[in-house]
Design an enzyme around this catalytic site. Structure first.
Site, PDB file in Angstrom:
ATOM      1  N   PHE A 124       0.852  -1.191   0.000  1.00  0.00           N
ATOM      2  CA  PHE A 124       0.000   0.000   0.000  1.00  0.00           C
ATOM      3  C   PHE A 124       0.894   1.250   0.000  1.00  0.00           C
ATOM      4  CE2 PHE A 124      -2.885   3.190   1.726  1.00  0.00           C
ATOM      5  CZ  PHE A 124      -4.018   2.949   0.978  1.00  0.00           C
ATOM      6  N   ASP A 193       0.592  -4.685   8.729  1.00  0.00           N
ATOM      7  CA  ASP A 193      -0.517  -3.768   8.504  1.00  0.00           C
ATOM      8  C   ASP A 193      -1.770  -4.626   8.293  1.00  0.00           C
ATOM      9  OD1 ASP A 193      -2.432  -2.006   7.511  1.00  0.00           O
ATOM     10  OD2 ASP A 193      -0.950  -0.758   6.490  1.00  0.00           O
ATOM     11  N   TYR A 218     -11.517   2.448  10.095  1.00  0.00           N
ATOM     12  CA  TYR A 218     -12.702   2.829   9.319  1.00  0.00           C
ATOM     13  C   TYR A 218     -13.071   1.843   8.226  1.00  0.00           C
ATOM     14  CZ  TYR A 218      -8.842   4.759   6.541  1.00  0.00           C
ATOM     15  OH  TYR A 218      -7.670   4.927   5.860  1.00  0.00           O
ATOM     16  N   LYS A 219     -12.329   0.728   8.120  1.00  0.00           N
ATOM     17  CA  LYS A 219     -12.655  -0.251   7.077  1.00  0.00           C
ATOM     18  C   LYS A 219     -13.629  -1.282   7.670  1.00  0.00           C
ATOM     19  CE  LYS A 219      -8.663   0.994   4.404  1.00  0.00           C
ATOM     20  NZ  LYS A 219      -7.237   0.823   4.134  1.00  0.00           N
ATOM     21  N   ARG A 366     -12.790  -3.374  -7.710  1.00  0.00           N
ATOM     22  CA  ARG A 366     -12.618  -4.061  -6.418  1.00  0.00           C
ATOM     23  C   ARG A 366     -13.959  -4.169  -5.699  1.00  0.00           C
ATOM     24  NH1 ARG A 366      -8.683  -1.703  -1.747  1.00  0.00           N
ATOM     25  NH2 ARG A 366     -10.292  -0.104  -1.794  1.00  0.00           N
TER      26      ARG A 366
END
Ligand SMILES: *Cc1c(COP(=O)(O)O)cnc(C)c1O
Length: 407
Positions: A124, A193, A218-219, A366
């Site tokens: 990422f 991560d 927040y995911k 996605r």
């Protein structure tokens, strides 16, 4: 599989009740909970209470009266069963990027003389940027290798192995225990991560022997846009490791107002400044939506949603799209990508039809499966709508080619 088959699976789903814990808009099929989790039904009232009653009426007394000062640790404890760690190994703080900087810095400084941070190409972006910035500051090297070469690339010069557990594009999942073993055999520390795994997979940080980890609030954790992140420091490292951001909240006695920094014992030393109380209140509501739910059951549902979607898309769309994610359930997380040369426009056409996923350059559509609230019927319908859009070239309109700032 037919629509009726999918509906029967929903009726038999032992986790179906959890959807009631969320406020989801009518008429939308939300397959982007891996990017921004849905709104828990309890969040607005929780926020109104913390703002209106606690902040509004009790003002500064709330730090003691409502225990605000302990919220970063108290709320982090709710993550313990979700990521397989002890409550005393977790903290809510800062953002994911900042938590990563703190733990990566602490890791490399605990391995003096070693000059490399090992990571994976295509990790990422924020992870790569944070590592590079830290390496520039300390005169270290970031060594980025292909995923398949990571374990073999660990050497006696590696200070830290920094990896994202589930890849944000393909959804490919690292074998956490195996990488931890390889790193430890060479004397390196691991920094994981968990942004795309926490809340969707049965993560076992302690059981797998992980040293350090961070992840997004927040995911899949449903903490709200820009929610604070979490960090994990294995108990046996907590005395040895130091945060590079020596803020007063990590001091042994913040209200002694000493000129000199003395880190508190335990995980608390990884706090920096004053916690964001409103954001913590929202994150707590997000974590409460996992109450009474076993992560193994969530992961099993995620795998089933994934399989039904893949089967339905491949049956409906044929070779117009190409699966760019592993088929093996053991090798992947809870989202997948289908590649299409006009993936961006196709995704915009899907969103216009109420099927919300996202797009990752260069050509990936996605789709994320949040097993707390997604239904089998939804993934079946999403595949059907995708097939319809492709058959009718519905995506090929100027408005769907217009790139927005956030994709
Ligand atoms: C989403 C995500 C982040 C986000 O970092 P922020 O600091 O919250 O913007 C970081 N790492 C990974 C792997 C992610 O998927």
């Amino acid at each position: 599989m037919t629509l009726e088959d999918a509906q029967r699976l929903d009726e038999a789903d032992p986790l179906a009740f959890a959807r009631e814990r969320f406020s989801l808009p009518e008429g939308k099929i939300y397959l982007d909970g891996n990017s921004l989790g849905a709104l828990p039904a309890a969040t607005p009232e929780r926020l109104a209470d913390v703002a209106g009653r606690q902040w509004g009426e009790d003002l500064i007394a709330s730090w003691n009266a409502h225990g605000w000062i302990d919220w970063p640790a108290r709320i982090a404890a709710k993550l313990a069963p979700i990521v397989g760690a002890r409550p005393s190994e977790l903290l809510i703080a800062d953002s994911t990027s900042v938590c990563l900087f703190k733990l990566l810095a602490a890791a490399v400084q605990a391995r003096p003389g070693r000059t490399a941070i090992l990571t994976e190409r295509g990790n990422f972006p924020t992870d790569l940027y944070v590592a590079q910035g830290l390496a520039d500051m300390l005169g270290l090297q970031v060594h980025a290798v292909e995923r398949s070469r990571v374990a073999d690339a660990i050497t006696n010069d590696t200070a830290a192995v920094m990896l994202t557990h589930v890849d944000y594009r393909s959804g490919t999942c690292h074998d956490m225990a195996a990488i931890n073993r390889a790193a430890h055999a060479a004397g390196a520390l691991t920094v994981w991560d968990l942004s795309h795994s926490a809340g969707a997979l049965a993560v076992n940080l302690a059981g797998d022997g992980s040293d350090l980890a961070i992840g997004c609030g927040y995911k899949y954790l449903n903490g709200g846009p820009g929610a604070p992140a979490f960090l994990f420091v294995a108990e046996h490292l907590q005395t040895e490791l130091r945060s590079p951001i020596q803020g007063w909240m990590g001091h042994a006695e913040p209200f002694a107002f000493d000129d000199g920094y003395r880190p508190v014992e335990g995980i608390g030393r990884f706090l920096s400044g004053t916690p964001s109380i409103l954001a913590l209140a929202a994150l707590e509501a997000g974590l409460d939506s996992f109450e009474g739910i076993a992560m193994a059951d969530l992961q099993a549902k995620s795998q089933c949603l994934f399989q039904i979607f893949v089967n339905a898309v491949e049956a409906r769309c044929g070779d117009q799209v190409r699966l760019a994610s592993p088929r093996d359930p053991a090798a992947r997380g809870s989202h997948l990508c289908f590649a299409h040369p006009h993936g961006y426009a196709v995704m915009q056409a899907l969103i216009a039809r109420g099927v919300v996923g996202d797009f990752r350059a260069p050509d990936l559509m996605r789709f994320g499966f949040a097993p707390l609230y997604n239904r089998y019927e939804e993934v079946w319908r999403a595949a059907e709508i995708l097939g319809d859009i492709l058959d009718r070239h519905e995506w090929d309109q100027p408005r769907f080619h217009q790139r927005a700032r956030v994709t």
